[in-house]
Design a protein around this motif. Structure first.
Motif, short mmCIF file in Angstrom:
data_model
loop_
_atom_site.label_atom_id
_atom_site.label_comp_id
_atom_site.label_asym_id
_atom_site.label_seq_id
_atom_site.Cartn_x
_atom_site.Cartn_y
_atom_site.Cartn_z
N ARG A 7 -16.11 11.28 -7.13
CA ARG A 7 -16.19 12.17 -5.98
C ARG A 7 -16.66 11.45 -4.72
N SER A 8 -17.24 10.28 -4.85
CA SER A 8 -17.72 9.57 -3.67
C SER A 8 -16.54 8.92 -2.95
N LEU A 9 -16.74 8.66 -1.66
CA LEU A 9 -15.70 8.00 -0.87
C LEU A 9 -15.42 6.61 -1.40
N PHE A 10 -16.47 5.91 -1.85
CA PHE A 10 -16.27 4.58 -2.42
C PHE A 10 -15.37 4.63 -3.64
N ALA A 11 -15.66 5.55 -4.56
CA ALA A 11 -14.86 5.64 -5.79
C ALA A 11 -13.42 6.02 -5.49
N GLN A 12 -13.23 7.01 -4.63
CA GLN A 12 -11.87 7.45 -4.32
C GLN A 12 -11.08 6.35 -3.62
N THR A 13 -11.70 5.65 -2.68
CA THR A 13 -10.99 4.58 -1.98
C THR A 13 -10.68 3.43 -2.92
N ALA A 14 -11.66 3.02 -3.72
CA ALA A 14 -11.44 1.92 -4.66
C ALA A 14 -10.36 2.25 -5.67
N TRP A 15 -10.41 3.46 -6.22
CA TRP A 15 -9.39 3.85 -7.19
C TRP A 15 -8.00 3.92 -6.55
N THR A 16 -7.91 4.44 -5.33
CA THR A 16 -6.62 4.53 -4.66
C THR A 16 -6.02 3.15 -4.42
N LEU A 17 -6.83 2.25 -3.84
CA LEU A 17 -6.33 0.90 -3.58
C LEU A 17 -6.05 0.15 -4.88
N GLY A 18 -6.96 0.27 -5.85
CA GLY A 18 -6.75 -0.42 -7.12
C GLY A 18 -5.50 0.05 -7.84
N LEU A 19 -5.30 1.37 -7.89
CA LEU A 19 -4.11 1.90 -8.55
C LEU A 19 -2.85 1.49 -7.80
N GLY A 20 -2.93 1.50 -6.46
CA GLY A 20 -1.77 1.06 -5.68
C GLY A 20 -1.41 -0.38 -5.95
N ILE A 21 -2.43 -1.24 -6.07
CA ILE A 21 -2.18 -2.66 -6.36
C ILE A 21 -1.55 -2.82 -7.74
N VAL A 22 -2.08 -2.10 -8.72
CA VAL A 22 -1.53 -2.21 -10.08
C VAL A 22 -0.07 -1.74 -10.11
N LEU A 23 0.22 -0.61 -9.48
CA LEU A 23 1.60 -0.12 -9.44
C LEU A 23 2.52 -1.10 -8.72
N LEU A 24 2.02 -1.70 -7.64
CA LEU A 24 2.82 -2.69 -6.92
C LEU A 24 3.11 -3.90 -7.78
N GLN A 25 2.13 -4.35 -8.54
CA GLN A 25 2.35 -5.49 -9.43
C GLN A 25 3.32 -5.15 -10.55
N VAL A 26 3.20 -3.94 -11.09
CA VAL A 26 4.15 -3.52 -12.13
C VAL A 26 5.56 -3.49 -11.57
#
Length: 436
Positions: A7-26
């Motif tokens: 629920r924190s801004l840090f968690a949401q931002t990190a998860w969004t960027l991290g998931l985006g990077i993983v999807l881009l790599q896939v």
């Protein structure tokens, strides 16, 4: 860790960027496989199929005496092993992509289905049976002959680059949002609490925001101090004319009707009570005076006073509880809560001290009718009274306002809630070890 809270801004931002990077790599892996690896593998299978057929034909055409030398040369130069078939070739059909493509290439060239096997006991060896000029030739080669490190290299590169990008994203997001987290912490503290140490790194906009907040808090604190001084001064100055009014009341002629005398006395007493509470409210806004004392002793004193006033208290509190704070301010705070329970809560309270969520909770529950949920916060506003809810029309509406001011001045939180079994509960909380 905070990153898993979600629920924190840090968690949401990190998860969004991290998931985006993983999807881009896939997606990158899929594109590389479709456009590079698969065509290369298909071409390599075609070349190997041609080499196998040429080698088998050459082997069949050679005289028997020359075949061993040719077999040795072919194995050394190309990694292929040729030998006459000994029965039917059996084993497990190869599910490897290269084996499938090699089977297709051989089948197309010979116009018949040529399966590729992985024989039992030779899990890393491909086997094919080639019919050639009336003979059957077994051809097998080690899977390592493929010698294509490109797919493995790409997998390692993408895997480690993904991990590196995810870690870099977390570090970057934490660095960018750290000033914002400090600002959030500062906002949740009391006005007179010191501002946390500000980081020197981070976006300039957030640092400017923290600086603006610090200046705003200073101005607001000055306004609160001025208001408290004004309220205290006015309340103090009114005591002199009030004393003269009481003296005048005592000098009233004997022929004044008793009901007028009693009414005037009640008004004087009520005015004195309002002035006393206004003074307490003004002092509660001032800075606290911290000292070490025993909270357990203070709680027992308050419960004994509550009992002498006609109340009934059941307490679950430690005999000794070291504490650091303003003892007199805390005594006034808790005294207001006990008085409120005596007047509006049926004269019965339960008092307990417990731990929950990294905080100490001092909970006082009465046996009254409670308060509607919609006004649980409004009752902390000065001069707000909800008489119908608690069945009482007396009071100035300052008791709970004073209690909250005293709590916030010591960095504590005070809230009200209706108990499930009935009655109103006042919860005073503070971080564990903060005042010990």
């Amino acid at each position: 860790m905070r990153i898993f809270r979600g629920r924190s801004l840090f968690a949401q931002t990190a998860w969004t960027l991290g998931l985006g990077i993983v999807l881009l790599q896939v997606l990158s892996v899929v594109i590389i496989v479709v456009t590079v690896l698969y065509p290369l593998t298909q071409r390599s299978a075609e070349d190997l199929a041609g080499l196998i057929l040429i080698s088998a034909k050459t082997y069949v055409e050679l005289p028997a005496a020359a075949r061993p030398a040719y077999q040795e040369s072919l194995q050394m130069d190309n990694g292929l092993v040729l030998e006459p078939a000994r029965g039917n070739l059996t084993g497990t059909r190869a599910v490897h992509l290269y084996g499938t493509l090699l089977s297709r290439a051989l089948s197309r060239r010979l116009a018949m289905h040529i399966p590729v096997f992985v024989r039992s006991g030779a899990a890393r060896t491909f086997w094919v049976q080639i019919p050639m000029d009336g003979e059957r030739i077994w051809v097998h080669f080690d899977r390592r002959r493929l010698a294509s490190s490109l797919p493995v290299a790409i997998i390692f590169i993408l895997t480690f680059s993904t991990l590196a990008l995810v870690i870099l994203t977390i570090v970057l997001v934490r660095r960018v949002l750290r000033p914002l987290a400090i600002l959030s912490t500062a906002v949740g503290q009391s006005w007179n609490a010191p501002l946390p140490e500000l980081p020197r790194e981070g976006p300039q906009e957030l640092l400017d925001l923290i600086g603006a907040f610090a200046r705003m808090r200073t101005r607001l604190q000055a306004m609160v101090d001025h208001q408290s001084l004004l309220l205290t001064g006015i309340s103090h100055d009114l005591r002199s004319p009030l004393a003269r009014l009481r003296m005048a009341w005592e000098l009233l002629p004997e022929d004044v009707p008793p009901h007028l005398r009693e009414g005037m006395l009640q008004d004087l007493e009520r005015t004195e009570s309002l002035l006393a509470q206004a003074l307490a409210l003004g002092r509660g806004m001032m800075h606290r005076r911290a000292a070490d004392f025993d909270l357990g002793v203070l709680l027992r004193e308050l419960t004994e006073e509550f009992g002498r006033a006609g109340g009934i208290c059941s307490a679950r509190i430690p005999e000794h509880f070291p504490f650091r704070g303003d003892r007199e301010a805390l005594r006034r705070l808790l005294g207001n809560l006990f008085d409120n329970a005596l007047q509006h809560g049926g004269g019965q309270v339960g008092l307990r001290l417990e731990k929950a969520g990294g905080r100490w909770l001092l909970i006082l529950c009465d046996a009254g009718p409670g308060i509607p949920e919609a006004v649980l916060e409004q009752v902390f506003e000065p001069f707000f009274r909800f008489d119908n809810a608690r069945g009482h029309s007396k009071g100035s509406g300052l008791g709970l306002a004073i209690a909250r001011q005293l709590a916030e001045a010591q960095g504590m939180l005070l809230r009200l809630y209706n108990a499930p079994q009935g009655g109103l509960c006042a919860e005073l909380s503070w971080p564990i070890r903060r005042f010990q």
